[in-house]
Every structure is written in C-alpha cells, then in structure tokens.
Design a protein around this motif. Structure first.
Motif, PDB file in Angstrom:
ATOM      1  N   ILE A 136       0.837  -1.206   0.000  1.00  0.00           N
ATOM      2  CA  ILE A 136       0.000   0.000   0.000  1.00  0.00           C
ATOM      3  C   ILE A 136       0.865   1.247   0.000  1.00  0.00           C
ATOM      4  O   ILE A 136       0.584   2.229  -0.701  1.00  0.00           O
ATOM      5  CB  ILE A 136      -0.943  -0.006   1.225  1.00  0.00           C
ATOM      6  N   LYS A 137       1.936   1.223   0.770  1.00  0.00           N
ATOM      7  CA  LYS A 137       2.831   2.386   0.847  1.00  0.00           C
ATOM      8  C   LYS A 137       3.446   2.684  -0.511  1.00  0.00           C
ATOM      9  O   LYS A 137       3.557   3.846  -0.913  1.00  0.00           O
ATOM     10  CB  LYS A 137       3.922   2.132   1.887  1.00  0.00           C
ATOM     11  N   GLU A 138       3.846   1.650  -1.224  1.00  0.00           N
ATOM     12  CA  GLU A 138       4.450   1.853  -2.542  1.00  0.00           C
ATOM     13  C   GLU A 138       3.433   2.403  -3.539  1.00  0.00           C
ATOM     14  O   GLU A 138       3.759   3.256  -4.363  1.00  0.00           O
ATOM     15  CB  GLU A 138       5.028   0.533  -3.053  1.00  0.00           C
ATOM     16  N   ILE A 139       2.202   1.915  -3.458  1.00  0.00           N
ATOM     17  CA  ILE A 139       1.174   2.376  -4.391  1.00  0.00           C
ATOM     18  C   ILE A 139       0.820   3.833  -4.130  1.00  0.00           C
ATOM     19  O   ILE A 139       0.635   4.622  -5.055  1.00  0.00           O
ATOM     20  CB  ILE A 139      -0.081   1.499  -4.264  1.00  0.00           C
ATOM     21  N   VAL A 140       0.727   4.191  -2.865  1.00  0.00           N
ATOM     22  CA  VAL A 140       0.298   5.541  -2.509  1.00  0.00           C
ATOM     23  C   VAL A 140       1.403   6.561  -2.739  1.00  0.00           C
ATOM     24  O   VAL A 140       1.136   7.695  -3.128  1.00  0.00           O
ATOM     25  CB  VAL A 140      -0.163   5.577  -1.034  1.00  0.00           C
ATOM     26  N   SER A 141       2.665   6.159  -2.535  1.00  0.00           N
ATOM     27  CA  SER A 141       3.735   7.152  -2.565  1.00  0.00           C
ATOM     28  C   SER A 141       4.670   6.970  -3.742  1.00  0.00           C
ATOM     29  O   SER A 141       4.364   7.314  -4.876  1.00  0.00           O
ATOM     30  CB  SER A 141       4.498   7.106  -1.241  1.00  0.00           C
ATOM     31  N   GLU A 142       5.848   6.352  -3.462  1.00  0.00           N
ATOM     32  CA  GLU A 142       6.947   6.473  -4.415  1.00  0.00           C
ATOM     33  C   GLU A 142       6.768   5.695  -5.716  1.00  0.00           C
ATOM     34  O   GLU A 142       7.290   6.086  -6.754  1.00  0.00           O
ATOM     35  CB  GLU A 142       8.267   6.048  -3.753  1.00  0.00           C
ATOM     36  N   LYS A 143       6.015   4.590  -5.741  1.00  0.00           N
ATOM     37  CA  LYS A 143       5.931   3.763  -6.952  1.00  0.00           C
ATOM     38  C   LYS A 143       4.596   3.911  -7.685  1.00  0.00           C
ATOM     39  O   LYS A 143       4.292   3.120  -8.579  1.00  0.00           O
ATOM     40  CB  LYS A 143       6.176   2.297  -6.592  1.00  0.00           C
ATOM     41  N   ARG A 144       3.841   4.904  -7.352  1.00  0.00           N
ATOM     42  CA  ARG A 144       2.539   5.093  -8.005  1.00  0.00           C
ATOM     43  C   ARG A 144       2.711   5.406  -9.488  1.00  0.00           C
ATOM     44  O   ARG A 144       2.017   4.835 -10.333  1.00  0.00           O
ATOM     45  CB  ARG A 144       1.786   6.225  -7.307  1.00  0.00           C
ATOM     46  N   GLU A 145       3.633   6.307  -9.812  1.00  0.00           N
ATOM     47  CA  GLU A 145       3.865   6.655 -11.216  1.00  0.00           C
ATOM     48  C   GLU A 145       4.370   5.442 -12.008  1.00  0.00           C
ATOM     49  O   GLU A 145       3.987   5.238 -13.160  1.00  0.00           O
ATOM     50  CB  GLU A 145       4.870   7.802 -11.310  1.00  0.00           C
ATOM     51  N   GLN A 146       5.216   4.649 -11.375  1.00  0.00           N
ATOM     52  CA  GLN A 146       5.743   3.468 -12.058  1.00  0.00           C
ATOM     53  C   GLN A 146       4.641   2.453 -12.317  1.00  0.00           C
ATOM     54  O   GLN A 146       4.604   1.810 -13.379  1.00  0.00           O
ATOM     55  CB  GLN A 146       6.858   2.844 -11.210  1.00  0.00           C
TER      56      GLN A 146
END
Length: 295
Positions: A136-146
C-alpha cells in the motif's frame, strides 16, 4: 416517353441520394457490402474521411465511427496488494480508435459500450497484476507513477487486439475499506507514537547531559571562586597579622593598652553585665597603675 421521364428523374435523384453520404469532422466511416467490410488495396478496411463520400446504393451500408479521443471515466474496482490488503482504485483511460475495421469487428458493430467493457477488463487485469506485487505504501507514494506506466504499457499492447490505441491511463483515487483504514490508521498512530516517544527520550537524555554539564560548570566556577576568596582572605589575614605584629613590635606597651581598652569596652558594654574577676589579675593592670608610661 414524357410520362416515363419524370419517374426516371425521381429514381435517378433517389439513387443519387442513396449513393452519397457525409462524414463529419472528427468521424470516420467504413462501408459494409453485403455485411462485410469493404477493404482497400492493402487488404485493410477502407476508411472514409470527413466530407462528401460515395457508395454503391442498396448494396452498401455505412457505419460512422467517432475518431476523437474518448475518456473512460469513473471506473472503480477492488484490488489486493502484496500485503493481502484490499484497496479500491478509481482510474480513467484516454483512448481512440486506431484500426476502424478491427474495432468494428471486435465490438459487435462499433458498439462503444462493448469497447469500453473490453478495455476496462484489460485495464483491471493490468492493475491487478501490478497492485498484487506492491505494498500500500508503494502504491500511494513512491511507486505510483511506475505502476501507472507499467499498466499503460501493458494495456497499450493488449488493446491492439480490439483496434484501440490507449493514450493515457491515470489513477485518480486510492481508497481503503473501512476496516483496513482503521487498522492502517491505528498502525500509523502507533508508529508516530513510537517516534514521538523516541524523540522525547532523546530530548530528556540531552537535557540531562546539558543539566549535568551546567551543574559541573557551576560547581567548578564556585570552587574556583571559593579558592580565590580563601587565598585572598588568607593573604589579607596574613597582611593584617604582619601589620599587627609590626605595630606590636614598635609600641608593645601602647598596643597592650589599646587591647585592654577594647576588652573593657566589650566587657562593660551592658549595664546589667556582671564580671567576676580576681582584682589582682592583669585584666585590671591599667586601672591599678594609671601612670604607666605609654610613650
């Protein structure tokens, strides 16, 4: 002959009208002959651009398709992250028809709802694969654009099967179910409280160090001051003693006389004082012998 001329003219006008069609700006037309798409020399569907176009009357029919960029919005679905947590994602897709013939065949006659249903299925599959490998943290923050870039690339490739070009794909909003939201917020609060306690502990530790250093400096200053005061006091007492000693050596008789007067003054300062002393003691020496030489 004249009687047949008028019907022939009417028939010619009707046939002429049935032979032309108009394609508006932003649209494209394909012609169906006996239910099959009319193809060009390259074996691709023959596309009619904006303007006045011609077809074979009776045998040909025209299907007008929108060539503009379309928006598939308000698409929400539930996905599972790598942490086995549910998330609800709202997304939108920008798309347009790339292969009009393939689009017509794949969507059951150019039905837009069918096209968006097929496209939505491909988007959901791409998002499900990407979300399932992220937290969830990756989706919401740093890896959302990826995540969006990867899904867009995958959907662009798979959408070619239905003659669609996907231009853009965006995640508008990521929501959490109520139960998951409460658990995540509770964990976030716990983490923040842990950080706050650590900062408070570090602050108290630094405060104790500063306080100890301050107390040490104060004690050092006081000790130095006390040492200086004692040295100064000792030097002053020594100087006074030297002065007294020098004075006593110069006029010992006068010095004894002054000391006796001071003793008399202190002894008889209060009228109620009673002094029991042997009259023959040295205390009364200058009272018994007032003519002592004080030179």
């Amino acid at each position: 002959m004249r009687k047949l001329l008028i019907p022939l003219i009417i028939v010619s006008i009707v046939v002429g009208l049935m032979s032309v069609f108009v394609v508006d700006e932003g649209e494209r037309g394909i012609v169906l002959r006996f239910g099959r798409i009319l193809k060009a020399e390259d074996d691709q569907a023959k596309i009619y651009g904006p303007g006045l176009q011609f077809k074979v009357p009776v045998f040909d029919s025209v299907q007008i398709l929108d060539a503009r960029i379309q928006t598939m919005d308000d698409q929400s679905d539930r996905f599972v992250t790598s942490e086995k947590k549910d998330v609800i994602i709202d997304s939108y897709v920008k798309w347009r028809i790339q292969d009009f013939g393939q689009y017509y065949l794949s969507t059951g006659g150019g039905n837009r709802l069918t096209a968006e249903a097929l496209l939505q299925r491909k988007v959901s599959d791409g998002l499900r694969a990407e979300i399932g490998s992220k937290t969830i943290k990756e989706i919401v923050s740093e890896k959302r654009e990826q995540v969006m870039a990867d899904v867009l690339d995958e959907v662009q490739q798979s959408a070619n099967d239905i003659g669609i070009e996907v231009i853009d794909l965006r995640i508008k909003k990521i929501n959490l179910p109520d139960k998951i939201s409460e658990s995540i917020y509770a964990r976030m609060r716990a983490e923040r409280e842990t950080v706050a306690r650590r900062h408070r502990s570090q602050g108290r530790e630094k405060a104790e160090v500063i306080r100890a250093q301050s107390e040490l400096e104060v004690a050092t200053i006081l000790a130095e001051a006390e040492k200086t005061a004692r040295v100064t006091r000792g030097e002053a007492d020594a100087e006074v003693a030297n002065i007294y000693a020098g004075t006593f050596n110069k006029e010992p008789e006068f010095y004894n006389f002054i000391r006796s007067l001071q003793a008399y003054e202190k002894s008889f300062s209060n009228k109620g004082d009673i002094l029991v002393v042997d009259p023959s003691s040295e205390f009364f020496q200058y009272m018994k012998e007032p003519n002592v030489n004080l030179k």
